[in-house]
Enzyme design. Structure first.
Site, mmCIF file in Angstrom:
data_model
loop_
_atom_site.group_PDB
_atom_site.id
_atom_site.type_symbol
_atom_site.label_atom_id
_atom_site.label_comp_id
_atom_site.label_asym_id
_atom_site.label_seq_id
_atom_site.Cartn_x
_atom_site.Cartn_y
_atom_site.Cartn_z
ATOM 1 N N HIS A 197 2.859 4.661 9.331
ATOM 2 C CA HIS A 197 3.302 3.621 8.396
ATOM 3 C C HIS A 197 3.347 2.284 9.107
ATOM 4 O O HIS A 197 3.771 2.188 10.251
ATOM 5 C CB HIS A 197 4.675 3.949 7.799
ATOM 6 C CG HIS A 197 5.727 4.243 8.820
ATOM 7 N ND1 HIS A 197 5.809 5.457 9.457
ATOM 8 C CD2 HIS A 197 6.696 3.470 9.329
ATOM 9 C CE1 HIS A 197 6.819 5.436 10.307
ATOM 10 N NE2 HIS A 197 7.360 4.238 10.277
ATOM 11 N N HIS A 248 4.979 -1.473 8.902
ATOM 12 C CA HIS A 248 6.075 -2.249 8.313
ATOM 13 C C HIS A 248 5.555 -3.660 8.001
ATOM 14 O O HIS A 248 4.871 -4.256 8.834
ATOM 15 C CB HIS A 248 7.223 -2.394 9.312
ATOM 16 C CG HIS A 248 7.866 -1.103 9.731
ATOM 17 N ND1 HIS A 248 9.060 -0.663 9.220
ATOM 18 C CD2 HIS A 248 7.481 -0.156 10.630
ATOM 19 C CE1 HIS A 248 9.395 0.487 9.793
ATOM 20 N NE2 HIS A 248 8.451 0.827 10.656
HETATM 21 P P1 5GP Z 1 10.004 4.117 11.866
HETATM 22 O O1 5GP Z 1 11.254 3.864 12.655
HETATM 23 O O2 5GP Z 1 9.605 5.570 11.873
HETATM 24 O O3 5GP Z 1 8.906 3.184 12.231
HETATM 25 O O4 5GP Z 1 10.370 3.690 10.394
HETATM 26 C C1 5GP Z 1 10.703 4.564 9.380
HETATM 27 C C2 5GP Z 1 11.228 3.702 8.239
HETATM 28 O O5 5GP Z 1 11.280 4.511 7.090
HETATM 29 C C3 5GP Z 1 12.637 3.172 8.495
HETATM 30 O O6 5GP Z 1 12.609 1.763 8.432
HETATM 31 C C4 5GP Z 1 13.463 3.799 7.379
HETATM 32 O O7 5GP Z 1 14.413 2.916 6.842
HETATM 33 C C5 5GP Z 1 12.420 4.168 6.343
HETATM 34 N N1 5GP Z 1 12.745 5.356 5.568
HETATM 35 C C6 5GP Z 1 13.181 6.549 6.056
HETATM 36 N N2 5GP Z 1 13.347 7.434 5.071
HETATM 37 C C7 5GP Z 1 13.016 6.789 3.919
HETATM 38 C C8 5GP Z 1 12.992 7.181 2.543
HETATM 39 O O8 5GP Z 1 13.316 8.318 2.164
HETATM 40 N N3 5GP Z 1 12.596 6.251 1.644
HETATM 41 C C9 5GP Z 1 12.222 4.994 2.011
HETATM 42 N N4 5GP Z 1 11.851 4.159 1.052
HETATM 43 N N5 5GP Z 1 12.237 4.583 3.302
HETATM 44 C C10 5GP Z 1 12.628 5.470 4.246
#
Ligand code: 5GP
Ligand code: ZN
Length: 138
Positions: free
Chosen positions: A99, A101
């Protein structure tokens, strides 16, 4: 199917606030935004990180980012945006489904990204040499 929250979002098993969708990518709001309107862009197929994702899918993600980012500038009146991708746990990757951001930024948002360090004499060249020396088939 993977026990993956983002795969569940793709199939609608877990609800999300979608802002864009096409055949290969999906964009929805991050549940815990760094600034409001923080968007996540994912591939519909499950890949664990950037290196596992085929170039064609990466291209599609970037094209989706390019469609959404101007909307944040105009519709949310953001002054800029950051694109981020955490790769690996050490970087802060929590969800093991690729993903990007997209974080809307404002002149007065008072957010600070990481502080820069400094190199000692000769150290920068050493790092450059190490990276250049290592060749890898992609
Ligand atoms: P990472 O730290 O893996 O780059 O980012 C994961 C992102 O996914 C985090 O910013 C977190 O807030 C978001 N996230 C985690 N679970 C969910 C979810 O169930 N729904 C949504 N919309 N965002 C999520
Ligand atoms: Zn997944």
């Amino acid at each position: 199917m993977h026990d993956c929250i983002f795969c569940k979002i793709v199939v609608g098993e877990v609800p999300s606030e979608k802002v864009y969708e096409d055949d290969d990518t999906l964009a929805f709001l991050d549940i815990s935004p760094i600034t409001k309107g923080h968007v996540l862009v994912i591939t519909k197929k499950h890949y664990k990180d950037l290196l596992e994702t085929p170039s064609s899918d990466l291209e599609k993600c970037i094209l989706t980012i390019k469609k959404i980012a101007p909307k944040l500038l105009i519709a949310l009146e953001a002054d800029g945006f950051n694109i981020g991708l955490n790769n690996g746990e050490a970087s802060g990757q929590v969800i093991k489904h690729i993903h990007f951001h997209i974080i809307p930024r404002y002149h007065n948002d008072n957010l600070r990204m990481w502080e820069g360090q400094s190199y000692q004499e000769g150290e920068m060249k050493d790092y450059g040499d190490k990276i250049r020396k290592f060749t890898i088939e992609l």
